[in-house]
Design a protein around this motif. Structure first.
Motif, short mmCIF file in Angstrom:
data_model
loop_
_atom_site.label_atom_id
_atom_site.label_comp_id
_atom_site.label_asym_id
_atom_site.label_seq_id
_atom_site.Cartn_x
_atom_site.Cartn_y
_atom_site.Cartn_z
N GLY A 73 -7.64 -9.41 11.93
CA GLY A 73 -6.56 -9.80 11.02
C GLY A 73 -6.86 -9.61 9.56
O GLY A 73 -5.96 -9.70 8.72
N VAL A 74 -8.13 -9.35 9.22
CA VAL A 74 -8.52 -9.07 7.83
C VAL A 74 -9.39 -7.82 7.86
O VAL A 74 -10.39 -7.77 8.57
N TYR A 75 -9.00 -6.80 7.05
CA TYR A 75 -9.62 -5.49 7.22
C TYR A 75 -10.17 -4.95 5.91
O TYR A 75 -9.59 -5.15 4.84
N ASN A 76 -11.30 -4.26 6.03
CA ASN A 76 -11.95 -3.65 4.87
C ASN A 76 -11.53 -2.19 4.78
O ASN A 76 -11.84 -1.40 5.67
N HIS A 77 -10.81 -1.85 3.71
CA HIS A 77 -10.35 -0.48 3.51
C HIS A 77 -10.72 0.00 2.11
O HIS A 77 -11.00 -0.80 1.22
N LEU A 265 -5.83 -4.65 -0.96
CA LEU A 265 -6.34 -6.00 -1.20
C LEU A 265 -7.66 -6.19 -0.46
O LEU A 265 -7.73 -5.97 0.74
N PRO A 266 -8.72 -6.59 -1.15
CA PRO A 266 -10.01 -6.77 -0.49
C PRO A 266 -10.00 -8.01 0.40
O PRO A 266 -9.15 -8.89 0.22
N PRO A 267 -10.92 -8.11 1.35
CA PRO A 267 -10.95 -9.29 2.22
C PRO A 267 -11.03 -10.62 1.47
O PRO A 267 -10.38 -11.59 1.84
N ALA A 332 1.47 -8.23 -4.09
CA ALA A 332 2.48 -7.24 -3.72
C ALA A 332 2.41 -6.03 -4.65
O ALA A 332 2.60 -4.88 -4.23
N LEU A 333 2.15 -6.29 -5.94
CA LEU A 333 1.99 -5.18 -6.88
C LEU A 333 0.79 -4.32 -6.52
O LEU A 333 0.86 -3.09 -6.57
N ALA A 334 -0.31 -4.97 -6.14
CA ALA A 334 -1.50 -4.22 -5.73
C ALA A 334 -1.18 -3.32 -4.54
O ALA A 334 -1.60 -2.15 -4.50
N ALA A 335 -0.44 -3.84 -3.57
CA ALA A 335 -0.05 -3.03 -2.41
C ALA A 335 0.84 -1.86 -2.83
O ALA A 335 0.70 -0.75 -2.31
N THR A 336 1.73 -2.12 -3.77
CA THR A 336 2.64 -1.07 -4.25
C THR A 336 1.87 0.06 -4.93
O THR A 336 2.10 1.24 -4.66
#
Length: 448
Positions: A73-77, A265-267, A332-336
């Motif tokens: 449920g929490v992922y490092n990308h 978004l980091p973990p 949400a801005l970071a995701a955008t």
């Protein structure tokens, strides 16, 4: 705003202004046995230099140099420094919720772009500004289905994230919702026969997660067909957004609830993250939170407005669809920004790397004597394996080699003791996968 200490005289003046005689009187509603009388047992006082050094020392205790195979449920990308540079600009970092929406054009445009991206990813017609996280988004999706159907029974696949199910049960406890869990089949997907047997005309929603908590991809079409045949709504939860770079979006769903953490978004020790709700346009007035819309002004210029605000900060409580009081705007801005930088091809390439590396990891682990695959259904970047001994003991041994091991499934699923959920993303080099396999083999060879 910094804390401004007040002199004793100023404190007395403030107390007199509110009609109180002492500071203790302000806490008279709290029973005496619960009041703190002694000073907190914390170190210090420290100078500024000592405080900075303290946090440097704590940071040095983090897991630097470790490779992680923990997802759940929490992922490092991979993330770009551009994302951090933009969200740390003062206009975004310090801005508050746009009550006077029309003068907050930059904030509204960022929200609008986020909504657009989420709609495109999920295959839905409309998305809201964002929720707290994936777990509250899923629960709000269920409450939305309850309002739309007028029914109060909900069928939730047991393969949905255990913590998401716990959040739903917490909400349901005092709201009249009846939550029933549907077991998973031998291949790891929801048991469709058990689901159909439990599906009656009083069911508001069927809730599944895909990829589910075991990493298995659920079949959307037959589940949606079963839900709609009984007048129920089909809700799909997504914890790993990167999967949508390869998997077909759940367009059959009536409502999609997603965690946006994978998008830039980091973990971060588990938050803060950004939840998403997307649905069909005809359900928009029952959607919680708020939506930004695009329009033109009297001179024909593009502009943005706060179109719908159905939360109780903005309207009367009895008219509100939710008491969610934030839209996680910065996350949400970071995701955008992250998705805009990646683009369609970038997201697809990232997803392909996740898929190929996870399959490579599974092939390496299955070479180890005693390791077996638990479920044979297709998966994305997580898969479940069975070990010949306790996962927690194995993880303890792996940590000595600077490896954060997989998630032990036995805690939330007692029937899956000695089963582990392994996660591999694009950040995991091939050499680290091979090192993990070697370390796991050595851990299993050690005497009990």
């Amino acid at each position: 705003m910094r804390y401004l200490p007040k002199s004793p005289a100023e404190r007395q003046e403030m107390l007199a202004a509110i009609g109180a005689k002492s500071m203790d009187e302000l806490f008279s509603s709290i029973p005496e046995r619960f009041r703190l009388r002694d000073a907190l047992k914390i170190p210090g006082p420290y100078s500024e230099a000592e405080v900075i050094q303290y946090f440097k020392d704590r940071a040095a205790e983090n897991s630097l140099g470790y490779t992680s195979f923990l997802g759940a449920g929490v992922y490092n990308h991979l993330r770009s420094v551009v994302t951090d540079a933009i969200i740390q600009r003062g206009e975004f970092l310090t801005s508050y919720t746009p009550y006077q929406a029309e003068i907050s054009q930059g904030t509204l445009q960022a929200i609008f772009e986020f909504q657009t991206l989420m709609s495109q990813l999920t295959g839905q017609e409309v998305a809201n500004a964002s929720m707290y996280d994936g777990s509250t988004a899923m629960t709000e999706a269920v409450l939305m289905a309850e309002r739309l159907t007028g029914r109060q029974r909900v069928l939730v696949a047991r393969s949905v994230h255990p913590e998401y199910r716990e959040v739903l049960k917490t909400y349901a406890k005092n709201s009249g919702l009846q939550v029933e869990e549907i077991p998973f089949a031998a291949n790891g997907t929801v048991d469709q026969q058990k689901l159909k047997g439990a599906l009656k005309e009083d069911v508001a929603a069927i809730v599944v997660q895909s990829p589910n908590f075991f990493g298995v991809i659920e079949p959307h079409a037959p589940l949606a067909e079963s839900a709609h045949a009984s007048g129920a709504m089909f809700v799909v939860a997504i914890t790993e957004g990167v999967s949508l770079g390869l998997l077909r979006p759940p367009s059959e769903a009536d409502i999609v609830a997603m965690e946006g953490q994978s998008f830039g978004l980091p973990p971060s020790y588990g938050g803060p993250f950004a939840g998403v709700i997307a649905s069909r346009d005809k359900f928009v007035r029952q959607m919680p939170g708020r939506l930004a819309g695009q329009t033109t002004d009297s001179e024909g210029r593009r502009g943005f407005v706060l179109t719908l605000a159905t939360r109780e900060q903005h309207i009367r409580r009895e008219k509100a669809t939710s008491n969610i009081c934030t839209n996680q705007a910065l996350c949400a801005l970071a995701a955008t920004v992250h998705l805009t930088l990646l683009g369609k091809e970038g997201l697809r390439e990232m997803a392909e790397q996740n898929l190929s590396k996870a399959h490579f990891a599974l092939s390496e682990l299955l070479k180890i004597p005693g390791v077996r695959r638990t479920f044979d259904a297709p998966f994305f970047n997580e898969f479940t394996i069975e070990l010949p001994r306790s996962v927690k003991i194995v993880n303890s041994q792996l940590s000595r080699e600077k490896i954060i091991g997989p998630f032990a499934l036995g805690t939330p699923y007692p029937e899956l003791t000695k089963h582990a959920l392994v996660c591999v993303t694009e950040t995991t080099p091939r050499a680290e996968v091979e090192r993990f396999a070697g370390a796991l083999k050595r851990a299993l060879e050690q005497p009990v």
